[in-house]
Design an enzyme around this catalytic site. Structure first.
Site, mmCIF file in Angstrom:
data_model
loop_
_atom_site.group_PDB
_atom_site.id
_atom_site.type_symbol
_atom_site.label_atom_id
_atom_site.label_comp_id
_atom_site.label_asym_id
_atom_site.label_seq_id
_atom_site.Cartn_x
_atom_site.Cartn_y
_atom_site.Cartn_z
ATOM 1 C CD GLU A 9 3.851 4.152 -8.577
ATOM 2 O OE1 GLU A 9 4.315 3.415 -7.687
ATOM 3 O OE2 GLU A 9 4.197 5.339 -8.719
ATOM 4 C CG HIS A 57 1.096 1.801 -5.701
ATOM 5 N ND1 HIS A 57 -0.015 1.046 -5.422
ATOM 6 C CD2 HIS A 57 2.115 0.913 -5.893
ATOM 7 C CE1 HIS A 57 0.301 -0.240 -5.441
ATOM 8 N NE2 HIS A 57 1.579 -0.352 -5.719
ATOM 9 C CG HIS A 153 5.011 7.250 -4.822
ATOM 10 N ND1 HIS A 153 6.313 7.086 -5.206
ATOM 11 C CD2 HIS A 153 5.066 7.835 -3.605
ATOM 12 C CE1 HIS A 153 7.117 7.538 -4.265
ATOM 13 N NE2 HIS A 153 6.367 7.985 -3.265
ATOM 14 C CG ASP A 158 5.326 9.913 -8.813
ATOM 15 O OD1 ASP A 158 4.634 10.791 -8.282
ATOM 16 O OD2 ASP A 158 5.682 8.874 -8.223
#
Length: 234
Positions: A9, A57, A153, A158
């Site tokens: 991220e 995120h 996310h 993920d």
């Protein structure tokens, strides 16, 4: 074969605009078995996070204030991935950010490709499913991977979903892991999964005369169309 499923991220979309990695998650697969070994770090980027990225995120600037910088965890990260094949969805994005961080840190490695192979599951999915949506969410639905917990996310979340999707895309997981996050079972990391032995003899269902006739007719057709090479007749 050792593979590392990786996701990151970031503060934004472009390294050219000074954006940085703020979370990196890595999960290990050995011989198509998710081992439970992982590396996970939140990182202080020394810059503000794009508000649009926070919507994706949910990681705030305040949360990262006491987190290490990439240079502080770089050697541990490189040791973890060294020699493995990295499995990444849309690899150019993550690889670009990792290489940007490596160059800024001026460590022993400047390009992750110099120590790892790269497998892009987005490219693989487009080859397997041309014309279809091939985002991670779409692949989870296609391969019946439960992504119901993915409200935002996250690198480790993920990576875990991508590990399941990758194994399903390429033939399924060949050994059983009952607890991905826990240690390997007592049989050892390479022990094959075994089905329980039935407690009674299995029932054999005999075909009817009509089913036998249909089967023979199909074999005759296959034998004729293959020039007498039907393997089921041998």
């Amino acid at each position: 074969m050792r593979q590392i499923v990786l996701d990151t991220e970031t503060t934004g979309l472009e390294t050219s605009e000074g954006h940085r990695i703020i979370e990196i998650g890595c999960l290990e697969i050995v011989n198509r078995r998710v081992t439970g070994e992982r590396l996970h770090e939140y990182l202080q980027p020394d810059r503000a996070i794009d508000p649009r990225a926070i919507e994706v995120h949910g990681i705030s600037n305040e949360f990262l204030l006491d987190k290490p910088r990439f240079a502080e965890v770089m050697d541990r990260f490189l040791d973890f991935v060294d020699g493995a094949e990295l499995i990444i969805h849309n690899a150019p994005f993550d690889v670009g950010f990792i290489n940007h961080e490596l160059r800024l840190a001026k460590g022993r490695v400047r390009r992750i490709e110099d120590v790892c192979g790269i497998l892009d599951t987005l490219v693989l999915a487009r080859q397997m499913h041309p014309g279809s949506r091939n985002s991670l969410d779409a692949l989870c639905k296609r391969y019946q991977v439960d992504a119901s917990g993915r409200v935002l996310h996250g690198a480790v979340l993920d990576a875990g979903l991508l590990a399941d999707v990758y194994l399903a895309m390429t033939g399924g997981q060949v050994t059983l892991t009952l607890d991905r996050e826990g240690p390997a079972d007592a049989a050892g990391p390479s022990a094959p999964a075994r089905a329980p032995r039935p407690s009674a003899p299995l029932r054999v269902i005999e075909p009817t005369a009509e089913e036998r006739a249909e089967h023979e007719a199909l074999l005759a057709l296959l034998d004729q169309s293959s020039g007498g090479s039907c393997q089921w007749r041998r």
